[in-house]
Design a protein around this motif. Structure first.
Motif, PDB file in Angstrom:
ATOM      1  N   LEU A 186       0.690  -1.313  -0.045  1.00 65.24           N
ATOM      2  CA  LEU A 186       0.191  -0.061  -0.163  1.00 65.24           C
ATOM      3  C   LEU A 186       0.991   1.142   0.117  1.00 65.24           C
ATOM      4  N   ARG A 187       1.943   1.396   0.782  1.00 65.08           N
ATOM      5  CA  ARG A 187       2.637   2.499   0.959  1.00 65.08           C
ATOM      6  C   ARG A 187       3.223   2.634  -0.507  1.00 65.08           C
ATOM      7  N   GLU A 188       3.795   1.342  -1.118  1.00 64.74           N
ATOM      8  CA  GLU A 188       4.510   1.587  -2.298  1.00 64.74           C
ATOM      9  C   GLU A 188       3.521   2.371  -3.364  1.00 64.74           C
ATOM     10  N   SER A 189       2.349   1.859  -3.427  1.00 66.62           N
ATOM     11  CA  SER A 189       1.281   2.200  -4.355  1.00 66.62           C
ATOM     12  C   SER A 189       1.186   3.876  -4.249  1.00 66.62           C
ATOM     13  N   PHE A 190       1.054   4.149  -2.962  1.00 62.95           N
ATOM     14  CA  PHE A 190       1.012   5.470  -2.797  1.00 62.95           C
ATOM     15  C   PHE A 190       2.292   6.311  -3.257  1.00 62.95           C
ATOM     16  N   ARG A 191       3.287   6.004  -3.143  1.00 60.44           N
ATOM     17  CA  ARG A 191       4.619   6.545  -3.616  1.00 60.44           C
ATOM     18  C   ARG A 191       4.813   6.492  -5.021  1.00 60.44           C
TER      19      ARG A 191
ATOM     20  N   HIS B  69       1.549  11.708 -10.267  1.00 61.60           N
ATOM     21  CA  HIS B  69       0.489  12.832  -9.888  1.00 61.60           C
ATOM     22  C   HIS B  69       0.592  13.258  -8.498  1.00 61.60           C
ATOM     23  N   PRO B  70       1.571  14.468  -8.429  1.00 67.56           N
ATOM     24  CA  PRO B  70       1.857  15.016  -7.007  1.00 67.56           C
ATOM     25  C   PRO B  70       0.668  15.234  -6.047  1.00 67.56           C
ATOM     26  N   PHE B  71       0.599  15.033  -4.807  1.00 64.46           N
ATOM     27  CA  PHE B  71      -0.173  15.765  -3.755  1.00 64.46           C
ATOM     28  C   PHE B  71       0.693  15.841  -2.684  1.00 64.46           C
ATOM     29  N   THR B  72       0.032  16.280  -1.661  1.00 64.58           N
ATOM     30  CA  THR B  72       0.528  16.484  -0.381  1.00 64.58           C
ATOM     31  C   THR B  72      -0.328  15.586   0.537  1.00 64.58           C
ATOM     32  N   MET B  73       0.504  14.890   1.176  1.00 72.58           N
ATOM     33  CA  MET B  73      -0.529  13.801   2.266  1.00 72.58           C
ATOM     34  C   MET B  73      -0.275  14.621   3.709  1.00 72.58           C
ATOM     35  N   GLU B  74      -1.288  15.282   4.121  1.00 73.63           N
ATOM     36  CA  GLU B  74      -1.580  16.174   5.311  1.00 73.63           C
ATOM     37  C   GLU B  74      -1.596  15.199   6.518  1.00 73.63           C
ATOM     38  N   ALA B  75      -2.247  13.789   6.499  1.00 71.91           N
ATOM     39  CA  ALA B  75      -2.637  13.312   7.453  1.00 71.91           C
ATOM     40  C   ALA B  75      -3.023  11.851   6.945  1.00 71.91           C
ATOM     41  N   ILE B  76      -2.759  10.599   7.745  1.00 74.19           N
ATOM     42  CA  ILE B  76      -3.410   9.336   7.176  1.00 74.19           C
ATOM     43  C   ILE B  76      -3.431   8.478   8.451  1.00 74.19           C
ATOM     44  N   VAL B  77      -4.382   7.581   8.174  1.00 76.14           N
ATOM     45  CA  VAL B  77      -4.419   6.405   8.914  1.00 76.14           C
ATOM     46  C   VAL B  77      -4.903   5.304   8.192  1.00 76.14           C
ATOM     47  N   ILE B  78      -4.266   4.200   8.494  1.00 74.47           N
ATOM     48  CA  ILE B  78      -4.602   2.995   7.710  1.00 74.47           C
ATOM     49  C   ILE B  78      -4.969   2.010   8.789  1.00 74.47           C
ATOM     50  N   LEU B  79      -6.325   1.523   8.540  1.00 75.04           N
ATOM     51  CA  LEU B  79      -6.723   0.411   9.391  1.00 75.04           C
ATOM     52  C   LEU B  79      -6.510  -0.958   8.560  1.00 75.04           C
ATOM     53  N   PRO B  80      -7.232  -2.020   9.132  1.00 74.70           N
ATOM     54  CA  PRO B  80      -7.138  -3.183   8.441  1.00 74.70           C
ATOM     55  C   PRO B  80      -8.178  -3.088   7.402  1.00 74.70           C
TER      56      PRO B  80
ATOM     57  N   TRP C  83      -6.959   8.055  -6.791  1.00 77.88           N
ATOM     58  CA  TRP C  83      -7.410   6.757  -6.120  1.00 77.88           C
ATOM     59  C   TRP C  83      -7.607   5.569  -6.904  1.00 77.88           C
ATOM     60  N   ARG C  84      -8.094   5.769  -8.540  1.00 73.51           N
ATOM     61  CA  ARG C  84      -7.971   4.799  -9.170  1.00 73.51           C
ATOM     62  C   ARG C  84      -6.757   4.239  -9.225  1.00 73.51           C
ATOM     63  N   GLN C  85      -5.704   4.998  -9.358  1.00 74.15           N
ATOM     64  CA  GLN C  85      -4.214   4.418  -9.910  1.00 74.15           C
ATOM     65  C   GLN C  85      -3.825   3.666  -8.385  1.00 74.15           C
ATOM     66  N   ILE C  86      -4.060   4.366  -7.125  1.00 73.50           N
ATOM     67  CA  ILE C  86      -3.574   3.688  -5.925  1.00 73.50           C
ATOM     68  C   ILE C  86      -4.334   2.361  -5.924  1.00 73.50           C
ATOM     69  N   LYS C  87      -5.681   2.389  -6.220  1.00 72.00           N
ATOM     70  CA  LYS C  87      -6.280   1.094  -5.855  1.00 72.00           C
ATOM     71  C   LYS C  87      -5.794  -0.044  -6.768  1.00 72.00           C
ATOM     72  N   SER C  88      -5.623   0.371  -8.157  1.00 73.39           N
ATOM     73  CA  SER C  88      -4.963  -0.348  -9.162  1.00 73.39           C
ATOM     74  C   SER C  88      -3.848  -0.990  -8.809  1.00 73.39           C
TER      75      SER C  88
ATOM     76  N   PHE D  31      -2.270  -1.161  -5.977  1.00 79.13           N
ATOM     77  CA  PHE D  31      -2.265  -2.068  -4.893  1.00 79.13           C
ATOM     78  C   PHE D  31      -2.773  -3.360  -5.212  1.00 79.13           C
ATOM     79  N   SER D  32      -3.891  -3.442  -6.264  1.00 78.41           N
ATOM     80  CA  SER D  32      -4.579  -4.597  -6.442  1.00 78.41           C
ATOM     81  C   SER D  32      -3.783  -5.587  -7.374  1.00 78.41           C
ATOM     82  N   ARG D  33      -2.892  -4.887  -8.240  1.00 79.40           N
ATOM     83  CA  ARG D  33      -1.979  -5.663  -9.091  1.00 79.40           C
ATOM     84  C   ARG D  33      -0.973  -6.509  -8.478  1.00 79.40           C
ATOM     85  N   HIS D  34      -0.661  -6.316  -6.980  1.00 82.46           N
ATOM     86  CA  HIS D  34       0.344  -6.821  -6.432  1.00 82.46           C
ATOM     87  C   HIS D  34      -0.349  -8.025  -5.107  1.00 82.46           C
TER      88      HIS D  34
END
Length: 176
Positions: A35-40, A46-57, A77-82, A84-87
Motif C-alpha cells: 500500500l505504501r509503495e502504491s501511494f509513492r 501525480h503529486p499531492f501532499t499527504m497532510e494526515a493518514i491512518v490505515i486500518l485493516p 485513487w483509481r491508480q492507487i487502488k489499481s 495495490f490490487s496488481r500486487h
C-alpha cells in the motif's frame, strides 16, 4: 435517480475515506508495504501532499492537498487502488459486473470525500484520523497504532505523545 457530483476545487484540500469491498478483510495492514509503495508510485506521477493518514485493516482515512490547478483526486485513487490490487494475490470473490469491467473485488468502487473548508475543519479531521484506531477498538491510545501520521505530528511537536487515549474524546471530535 440523482447523479452524484463530487465537489472539486483546484488545489483543494480534501478528507477521504476509502474502504475494502469486504470489510472483514485485513488486507491494508497485512500488505502495508504494498500500500505504501502504491501511494509513492502514484505520487511520483501525480503529486499531492499527504497532510494526515491512518490505515486500518479494512479502510483508511487521509487528507490530501492537490497542486494548484489540479482537482483530479479520482484519478489518483483509481491508480492507487489499481497499483495495490496488481500486487495482491487473487483470492476475493469477483462479481460478474466487476469481471465485465476487468475489475478486482478488493476495493469498494466509490470513496467518500469532503473538501476541507478552513483551519478548524482541517484540525477536526486530523484529530478524527488520528483517533480512528482507538474509536474502532484496535488500540487504547493513538500512539499505539503504527499505521498513522500521528507519530509525525508528535515528532513535529504539533500534538503530545499522550494525546488520543482519553475516554470520551471521540465525542469532542464532533464531526457530526
Amino acid at each position: 435517480m440523482t447523479e452524484y457530483r463530487r465537489h472539486r476545487f483546484q488545489g483543494g484540500t480534501y478528507f477521504f475515506t476509502v474502504n475494502l469491498a469486504d470489510r472483514s478483510q485485513t488486507l491494508l495492514t497485512d500488505h502495508i508495504e504494498i500500500l505504501r509503495e502504491s501511494f509513492r508510485t502514484v505520487k511520483q506521477k501525480h503529486p499531492f501532499t499527504m497532510e494526515a493518514i491512518v490505515i486500518l485493516p479494512e479502510h483508511l482515512h487521509t487528507i490530501w492537498t492537490l497542486p494548484e490547478g489540479d482537482d483530479d483526486f479520482s484519478l489518483r485513487w483509481r491508480q492507487i487502488k489499481s497499483e495495490f490490487s496488481r500486487h495482491i494475490e487473487i483470492a476475493e470473490k469477483i462479481s460478474n459486473s466487476r469481471i465485465r469491467k476487468s475489475e478486482r473485488g478488493i476495493w469498494q468502487r466509490r470513496f467518500w470525500e469532503h473538501r476541507i473548508k478552513d483551519e478548524n475543519d482541517f484540525a477536526r479531521h486530523v484529530d478524527y484520523i488520528h483517533f480512528n484506531p482507538v474509536k474502532h477498538g484496535h488500540v487504547t491510545t493513538a500512539a499505539d497504532w503504527p499505521y498513522s501520521s500521528f507519530h509525525q505530528y508528535v515528532k513535529r511537536g504539533i500534538i503530545p505523545a499522550n494525546w488520543g487515549g482519553v475516554a470520551g474524546l471521540e465525542n469532542d471530535l464532533n464531526l457530526g
